[in-house]
Design a protein around this motif. Structure first.
Motif, mmCIF file in Angstrom:
data_model
loop_
_atom_site.group_PDB
_atom_site.id
_atom_site.type_symbol
_atom_site.label_atom_id
_atom_site.label_comp_id
_atom_site.label_asym_id
_atom_site.label_seq_id
_atom_site.Cartn_x
_atom_site.Cartn_y
_atom_site.Cartn_z
ATOM 1 N N THR A 161 -5.278 5.318 3.179
ATOM 2 C CA THR A 161 -5.903 3.741 2.674
ATOM 3 C C THR A 161 -5.314 3.922 0.933
ATOM 4 O O THR A 161 -4.530 2.481 0.814
ATOM 5 N N GLY A 162 -5.563 4.797 0.207
ATOM 6 C CA GLY A 162 -4.712 4.198 -1.110
ATOM 7 C C GLY A 162 -3.385 3.934 -1.113
ATOM 8 O O GLY A 162 -2.747 3.135 -1.445
ATOM 9 N N VAL A 163 -2.193 4.851 -0.151
ATOM 10 C CA VAL A 163 -0.994 4.799 -0.266
ATOM 11 C C VAL A 163 -0.992 3.646 0.731
ATOM 12 O O VAL A 163 0.174 3.090 0.130
ATOM 13 N N ILE A 164 -1.489 3.455 1.900
ATOM 14 C CA ILE A 164 -1.211 2.170 2.553
ATOM 15 C C ILE A 164 -1.677 0.537 1.201
ATOM 16 O O ILE A 164 -0.721 -0.260 1.080
ATOM 17 N N VAL A 165 -2.412 0.468 0.304
ATOM 18 C CA VAL A 165 -2.645 -0.251 -0.706
ATOM 19 C C VAL A 165 -1.703 0.233 -1.710
ATOM 20 O O VAL A 165 -1.439 -1.879 -2.444
ATOM 21 N N GLU A 166 -1.438 0.501 -2.041
ATOM 22 C CA GLU A 166 -0.143 0.900 -3.533
ATOM 23 C C GLU A 166 0.995 0.345 -2.931
ATOM 24 O O GLU A 166 1.811 -0.539 -3.887
ATOM 25 N N ALA A 167 1.035 0.951 -1.441
ATOM 26 C CA ALA A 167 2.548 0.212 -0.144
ATOM 27 C C ALA A 167 2.932 -1.605 -0.745
ATOM 28 O O ALA A 167 3.268 -2.045 -0.480
ATOM 29 N N THR A 206 10.233 -1.096 5.455
ATOM 30 C CA THR A 206 10.287 0.244 4.771
ATOM 31 C C THR A 206 8.931 0.751 5.668
ATOM 32 O O THR A 206 7.936 0.102 6.033
ATOM 33 N N THR A 207 9.346 2.056 5.537
ATOM 34 C CA THR A 207 8.258 3.223 6.224
ATOM 35 C C THR A 207 6.964 2.948 5.571
ATOM 36 O O THR A 207 7.758 3.257 4.287
ATOM 37 N N VAL A 208 5.432 3.385 5.829
ATOM 38 C CA VAL A 208 4.906 3.657 4.698
ATOM 39 C C VAL A 208 4.442 4.626 5.401
ATOM 40 O O VAL A 208 4.116 6.156 4.196
#
Ligand SMILES: Nc1ncnc2c1ncn2[C@@H]1O[C@H](COP(=O)(O)OP(=O)(O)OP(=O)(O)O)[C@@H](O)[C@H]1O
Ligand SMILES: [Mg+2]
Lengths: 292, 348
Positions: free
Chosen positions: B75-81, B172-174
């Motif tokens: 979730t954090g990674v997706i939010v950052e992206a 962009t791939t997340v």
């Protein structure tokens, strides 16, 4: 408690339903309680465990400030009655009225909130909590703040914690245990653990207190002290007490009404003198090998 | 009272830990190996204390704590992206304030999503009386991993997209299924991690010392007596479990945003067990022990690479030492020494 409940079948009633029957509790109460509603009443209460009928036709009515004894030989079903009253078990049949309210469908927590508190035959304390914390659990539903207030220690946290600290010490003082407030519950001696259980039950602000063998494991002087304290609790809080006890001196000493249970059924009910002289009771219980 | 005094010990341990490593970092004396381990150490410390809330305080066994870490991490990674895609690519360069803002948002949302997952699992399971939580959390960890294997997330000019089809990837791939998250911007910092750890400790310790925490521990000690005292058992079990899940989610976000890539397999059953080992070795219900065990046992395997032959031997010795120390009354009394002298509580 005053809201009108929709009864499953309000009418019209059949001939069968119009027939008059006796309420089975055939209750007598002390003079002082005669104008007050019964704190507890059971009708046709019973439970089966598989094929075994542990309690049957248990009918009793308890006055508002009465001390009642429930006695009987081992395995008679005394603890099971307490478990029914406190909803540890759901009755197979019959009704329990607590302050006139049917407790059907309530769970142990809600029936406690409705005014019934108990101790256990095999002591059940919160071992790793301190004496004071054990009592504060009893005060839980009277302590008015939530998780958020607790984490951020808002003013209400301090106010309510101070209040429950004070009440806890006051209650512990009934048994002279206030100086042991910070001791861990499991490091208390046996007698003190039993007393702590009573204080914790009392902290929930009950209308009736159920004590399951409160004097078990106590020495005679401790038992003497306990008797005084049970009477004191009733006098100060004006609540009813029902106790299971094998110590006849205690039972005959403080109970105003005694019910005798044998094989799950009440075989006699009356004053201590009546019970002592009841031939059935003598045969079933006092006369048995069990020394008094 | 013991518990309330212990709190300050834990805050001080974290502050000292932070100060020592921050000094080592700034003077450049820290080996690059250890430098890379700082944020994982802090993440595992958070994992350990949060799991201890469930295992030690609430008395339930959870075997899928890494599952919540995983939920928080991705979730954090997706939010950052998603946040970065809205910004000028150079906006982050040297802008520490912006970086911390994004990190904070990622951690909070990661924690919230993990909390929701915890709630959904807890609701049916914590009603039951018994060890069902262990079984269900075990399954949860595996399910999350397998779900992530099938999840593809990308950002194109129309925004953020979730898909189960690898061929739909565009822009962009997340998240790239089993390959995990790619091209993460490393925005976690050691200092931010320590602040998060302090916040987590603050919440856990204040919770324990409040009415709710008392109820949670009472239910652990004796469920029947707790019910008879009018406590709503499911409510408090759920409170501990969801709080713990949220914290694991926060730890996951902190952890993931310290790497440029991260795979779902990182948060598998082994990780759950590893965290449980920290808790057990540190002493069940003992937050200080969890902190120490997590720190030591996270760095140790890395440090011991140099001793290849004796590695497992030393590891075993450390395990035993940690266990002896953290569960030893005298050692604990020594740790608490300066803060309260009267330690003999009704020992008879
Ligand atoms: N959960 C249960 N399942 C099956 N049988 C039970 C259960 N609880 C109680 N019984 C049975 O019900 C009977 C009454 O038990 P109970 O514990 O109420 O006796 P008691 O009067 O309290 O005895 P004591 O004086 O020894 O405490 C016993 O035969 C017991 O084995
Ligand atoms: Mg019994």
């Amino acid at each position: 408690m005053s809201d009108i409940k929709v009864v499953e079948k309000p009418g019209p009633f059949t001939e069968e339903e119009k027939k008059l029957v006796n309420v089975p509790s055939d209750t007598f109460v002390t003079e002082r309680d005669k104008d007050k509603p019964l704190v507890l009443e059971t009708r046709h209460l019973g439970i089966d465990f598989g094929g075994l009928t542990a309690v049957d036709e248990f009918n009793i009515g308890i006055g508002a400030t009465e001390i009642t004894g429930l006695i009987g030989p081992n395995g008679a079903g005394k603890t099971t009655v307490f478990n029914l009253l406190t909803k540890v078990y759901e009755p197979t049949r019959g009704t329990i009225l607590l302050n006139g309210v049917d407790t059907h469908g309530m769970n142990p927590a809600s029936v406690n909130k409705a005014g019934i508190a108990r101790t256990f035959q095999n002591i059940r304390l919160f071992d790793k909590l301190t004496v004071e914390e054990n009592v504060k659990i009893g005060l839980h539903n009277r302590t008015d703040y939530g998780m958020f207030t607790g984490i951020f220690r808002l003013p209400k946290y301090w106010k309510e914690e101070k209040k429950s600290h004070e009440i806890a010490l006051e209650l512990l003082d009934i048994f002279g245990m206030a100086d042991q407030a910070d001791v861990r519950a499991d490091s208390l001696p046996y007698g003190a653990q039993r007393r702590l259980e009573i204080v914790r039950a009392l902290a929930t602000d009950p209308k009736i207190l159920l004590l399951d063998e409160p004097a078990a494991g106590m020495n005679p002087s401790e038992t003497e002290e306990l008797m005084k304290n049970i009477a004191k609790i009733r006098d100060t809080f004006g609540i009813a007490v029902m106790l299971i006890e094998h110590d006849m001196k205690l039972v005959m000493g403080i109970c105003e009404v005694i019910a005798v249970l044998n094989f799950g059924k009440i075989i006699a009910k009356g004053t201590p003198t009546e019970i002592r002289n009841n031939p059935q009771v003598i045969e079933a219980y006092l006369g048995s090998k069990k020394d008094e | 009272m013991k518990r309330s005094k212990n709190r300050f010990v834990n805050y001080i341990i974290v502050l000292v830990f932070f100060a020592v490593f921050q000094i080592l970092l700034s003077t450049g004396t820290l080996s690059s190996l250890l430098k890379g381990q700082l944020i994982p150490i802090v993440s595992y410390m958070i994992m350990a204390v949060s799991l201890n809330l469930v295992v030690g305080i609430s008395g339930e066994l959870s075997l899928g704590h890494a599952g919540f870490m995983s939920v928080g991490a991705f979730t954090g990674v997706i939010v950052e992206a998603a946040l970065l895609s809205k910004m000028d690519p150079s906006a982050l360069n040297g802008n520490m304030g912006m970086q911390m803002m994004i990190l904070a948002v990622a951690i909070v949302i990661g924690a919230a999503v993990a909390a929701v997952a915890g709630f959904l699992i807890g609701i049916p399971v914590l009603r039951l009386n018994g060890d069902y939580l262990a079984i269900v959390t075990l399954a949860f960890g595996e399910i999350i991993k397998n779900l992530l294997y099938c999840l593809y997330v990308y950002i194109d000019d129309r925004g953020l997209h979730f898909s189960l089809d690898p061929n739909s990837l565009n822009g962009t791939t997340v998240l790239n299924g089993p390959m995990g998250a790619l091209g993460i911007k490393k925005i976690s910092t050691f200092a931010a991690g320590c602040v998060l750890l302090l916040i987590v400790l603050f919440i856990i310790q204040n919770l324990i010392n409040s009415k709710s925490g008392r109820a949670i521990m009472a239910i652990r000690d004796n469920r029947i007596a707790a019910e008879a005292s009018g406590l709503h058992v499911t409510k408090y079990k759920l409170m501990a479990f969801v709080t713990s899940a949220a914290m694991a989610g926060a730890a996951g976000a902190l952890y993931a945003l310290n790497y440029s890539t991260i795979v779902p397999k990182k948060f598998d059953f082994n990780t759950s067990i590893l965290v449980l080992v920290f808790v057990v070795l540190g002493g069940i219900g003992n937050m200080t022990g969890s902190l120490i065990a997590a720190a030591l046992l996270t760095v140790l395997p890395e440090m011991l690479r140099e001793f290849s032959t004796y590695r497992m031997l030393i590891y075993a010795i450390v395990l035993i030492t940690v266990m002896l120390l953290t569960n030893n009354a005298k050692f604990k009394a020594f740790l608490n020494g300066p803060f309260h002298k009267e330690k003999k509580e009704g020992k008879e």
